[in-house]
Design a protein around this motif. Structure first.
Motif, PDB file in Angstrom:
ATOM      1  N   LYS A 154      -2.057  -6.366   1.128  1.00 52.06           N
ATOM      2  CA  LYS A 154      -3.480  -6.229   0.884  1.00 52.06           C
ATOM      3  C   LYS A 154      -3.553  -5.386  -0.265  1.00 52.06           C
ATOM      4  CE  LYS A 154      -3.717  -3.129   4.902  1.00 52.06           C
ATOM      5  NZ  LYS A 154      -4.559  -3.005   6.280  1.00 52.06           N
ATOM      6  N   PRO A 155      -4.661  -5.164  -0.887  1.00 52.82           N
ATOM      7  CA  PRO A 155      -4.901  -4.166  -2.179  1.00 52.82           C
ATOM      8  C   PRO A 155      -4.491  -2.852  -1.660  1.00 52.82           C
ATOM      9  CG  PRO A 155      -6.717  -5.723  -1.909  1.00 52.82           C
ATOM     10  CD  PRO A 155      -6.038  -5.840  -0.510  1.00 52.82           C
ATOM     11  N   CYS A 156      -4.169  -2.128  -2.827  1.00 51.17           N
ATOM     12  CA  CYS A 156      -3.562  -0.548  -2.556  1.00 51.17           C
ATOM     13  C   CYS A 156      -4.950   0.093  -2.087  1.00 51.17           C
ATOM     14  CB  CYS A 156      -3.129   0.045  -3.835  1.00 51.17           C
ATOM     15  SG  CYS A 156      -1.643  -0.709  -4.553  1.00 51.17           S
ATOM     16  N   PRO A 157      -4.767   1.144  -1.020  1.00 48.73           N
ATOM     17  CA  PRO A 157      -5.720   1.930  -0.918  1.00 48.73           C
ATOM     18  C   PRO A 157      -6.213   2.709  -2.218  1.00 48.73           C
ATOM     19  CG  PRO A 157      -4.005   2.610   0.625  1.00 48.73           C
ATOM     20  CD  PRO A 157      -3.468   1.597  -0.817  1.00 48.73           C
ATOM     21  N   ARG A 158      -7.530   3.151  -2.123  1.00 47.39           N
ATOM     22  CA  ARG A 158      -8.027   3.984  -3.248  1.00 47.39           C
ATOM     23  C   ARG A 158      -7.371   5.176  -3.801  1.00 47.39           C
ATOM     24  NH1 ARG A 158     -13.915   5.745  -1.082  1.00 47.39           N
ATOM     25  NH2 ARG A 158     -12.198   7.528  -1.040  1.00 47.39           N
ATOM     26  N   ARG A 164       5.891   1.524  -0.481  1.00 46.74           N
ATOM     27  CA  ARG A 164       4.957   2.682   0.062  1.00 46.74           C
ATOM     28  C   ARG A 164       3.944   2.892  -0.702  1.00 46.74           C
ATOM     29  NH1 ARG A 164       6.774   4.215   4.427  1.00 46.74           N
ATOM     30  NH2 ARG A 164       5.204   5.996   4.649  1.00 46.74           N
ATOM     31  N   HIS A 165       2.915   3.198  -0.557  1.00 49.56           N
ATOM     32  CA  HIS A 165       1.894   3.731  -1.194  1.00 49.56           C
ATOM     33  C   HIS A 165       2.123   5.182  -1.352  1.00 49.56           C
ATOM     34  CE1 HIS A 165      -0.200  -0.234  -1.170  1.00 49.56           C
ATOM     35  NE2 HIS A 165      -0.319  -0.194   0.140  1.00 49.56           N
ATOM     36  N   PHE A 166       1.990   5.718  -2.588  1.00 54.52           N
ATOM     37  CA  PHE A 166       1.843   7.246  -2.690  1.00 54.52           C
ATOM     38  C   PHE A 166       0.623   7.852  -3.471  1.00 54.52           C
ATOM     39  CE2 PHE A 166       6.403   6.132  -2.312  1.00 54.52           C
ATOM     40  CZ  PHE A 166       6.709   7.062  -1.395  1.00 54.52           C
ATOM     41  N   SER A 167       0.123   9.035  -2.967  1.00 47.89           N
ATOM     42  CA  SER A 167      -1.071   9.381  -3.531  1.00 47.89           C
ATOM     43  C   SER A 167      -0.924   9.738  -4.980  1.00 47.89           C
ATOM     44  CB  SER A 167      -2.024  10.288  -2.780  1.00 47.89           C
ATOM     45  OG  SER A 167      -0.890  11.538  -2.518  1.00 47.89           O
ATOM     46  N   MET A 178       2.104  -7.545  -6.962  1.00 50.26           N
ATOM     47  CA  MET A 178       3.399  -7.406  -6.016  1.00 50.26           C
ATOM     48  C   MET A 178       3.466  -8.697  -5.064  1.00 50.26           C
ATOM     49  SD  MET A 178       4.729  -4.766  -7.614  1.00 50.26           S
ATOM     50  CE  MET A 178       3.625  -5.110  -9.062  1.00 50.26           C
ATOM     51  N   PHE A 179       4.314  -9.241  -5.134  1.00 51.01           N
ATOM     52  CA  PHE A 179       4.465 -10.273  -4.002  1.00 51.01           C
ATOM     53  C   PHE A 179       4.382  -9.777  -2.647  1.00 51.01           C
ATOM     54  CE2 PHE A 179       8.824  -9.225  -4.644  1.00 51.01           C
ATOM     55  CZ  PHE A 179       9.485  -9.219  -3.309  1.00 51.01           C
ATOM     56  N   TRP A 180       4.876  -8.528  -2.434  1.00 44.67           N
ATOM     57  CA  TRP A 180       5.097  -7.991  -1.005  1.00 44.67           C
ATOM     58  C   TRP A 180       3.922  -7.230  -0.536  1.00 44.67           C
ATOM     59  CZ3 TRP A 180       4.780  -2.872  -1.811  1.00 44.67           C
ATOM     60  CH2 TRP A 180       5.236  -2.400  -2.992  1.00 44.67           C
ATOM     61  N   LEU A 181       2.778  -7.065  -1.346  1.00 41.96           N
ATOM     62  CA  LEU A 181       1.728  -6.653  -1.028  1.00 41.96           C
ATOM     63  C   LEU A 181       0.835  -7.314  -0.103  1.00 41.96           C
ATOM     64  CD1 LEU A 181       0.440  -4.303  -3.968  1.00 41.96           C
ATOM     65  CD2 LEU A 181       1.342  -3.565  -1.848  1.00 41.96           C
ATOM     66  N   VAL A 183       3.646  -0.085   3.344  1.00 40.41           N
ATOM     67  CA  VAL A 183       2.581  -1.316   3.061  1.00 40.41           C
ATOM     68  C   VAL A 183       2.205  -1.938   4.183  1.00 40.41           C
ATOM     69  CG1 VAL A 183       3.483  -1.452   0.675  1.00 40.41           C
ATOM     70  CG2 VAL A 183       4.460  -2.608   2.410  1.00 40.41           C
ATOM     71  N   ARG A 184       2.847  -1.980   5.167  1.00 46.38           N
ATOM     72  CA  ARG A 184       2.675  -2.762   6.474  1.00 46.38           C
ATOM     73  C   ARG A 184       1.897  -1.871   7.526  1.00 46.38           C
ATOM     74  NH1 ARG A 184       3.453  -6.372   3.382  1.00 46.38           N
ATOM     75  NH2 ARG A 184       4.884  -7.676   3.303  1.00 46.38           N
ATOM     76  N   GLU A 185       1.845  -0.563   7.168  1.00 53.31           N
ATOM     77  CA  GLU A 185       1.294   0.643   8.088  1.00 53.31           C
ATOM     78  C   GLU A 185      -0.195   0.536   7.859  1.00 53.31           C
ATOM     79  OE1 GLU A 185       3.028   4.013   7.127  1.00 53.31           O
ATOM     80  OE2 GLU A 185       5.014   3.909   7.952  1.00 53.31           O
TER      81      GLU A 185
END
Length: 120
Positions: free
Chosen positions: A6-10, A26-29, A1-4, A64-66
Motif C-alpha cells: 500500500k502507499p507510504c504513510p504521510r 521499511r518506512h522511515f520518517s 516499488m513492487f513490494w509495497l 512495510v507489512r506492519e
C-alpha cells in the motif's frame, strides 16, 4: 516499488528501492528530533575533527507489512535504543514530565510506579 502493499504513510521519507532486501523494506520518517544530552560525555568526531555533544534521537519507522509505526528512541548515531508504541511513548512523556517537575521542586502529581507504588 513492487513490494509495497500500500502507499507510504504521510511521514515516510520515500527513500525506497526495488533492490531493498526484506529487512530493509521499511518506512522511515523524514522527521527526526535530537535532544542534546549536556550531562553526558561528548563524542569525538575523529582525530582533529572536534567533539559533538551526545544526544537522544527520536524518529518513526514501520515495516512495510506492519499495521502501525514504531517510535524509535536511541542514543546518538548508534543503533542502541528501543522502539515504543504510541501508548508507551505517551506514558514515557508523562513520566519524564513528572520527573522534570520533581527536579524543579514542583509537585509531580499522581504517578503510578511499578508494583503499585504511588509517588506524590
Amino acid at each position: 516499488m513492487f513490494w509495497l502493499a500500500k502507499p507510504c504513510p504521510r511521514w515516510c521519507n520515500g527513500r525506497h528501492d526495488d533492490r531493498d532486501s526484506s529487512p530493509d523494506r521499511r518506512h522511515f520518517s523524514s522527521w527526526e528530533e535530537q535532544v542534546p544530552l549536556t550531562l553526558e560525555d561528548a563524542q569525538e568526531m575523529g582525530l582533529g575533527l572536534g567533539w559533538q555533544p551526545e544526544h537522544v534521537v527520536v524518529s518513526l519507522d514501520q515495516g512495510v507489512r506492519e499495521e502501525v509505526p514504531r517510535i524509535w528512541c536511541g542514543k546518538g548515531v548508534t543503533n542502541q535504543g528501543w522502539h515504543l508504541t504510541e501508548d508507551e511513548a505517551r506514558r514515557l512523556a508523562v513520566t519524564l514530565t513528572a520527573a522534570a517537575n520533581l527536579a524543579a521542586g514542583e509537585p509531580a502529581g499522581q504517578l503510578q510506579l511499578p508494583f503499585g507504588i504511588v509517588a506524590a
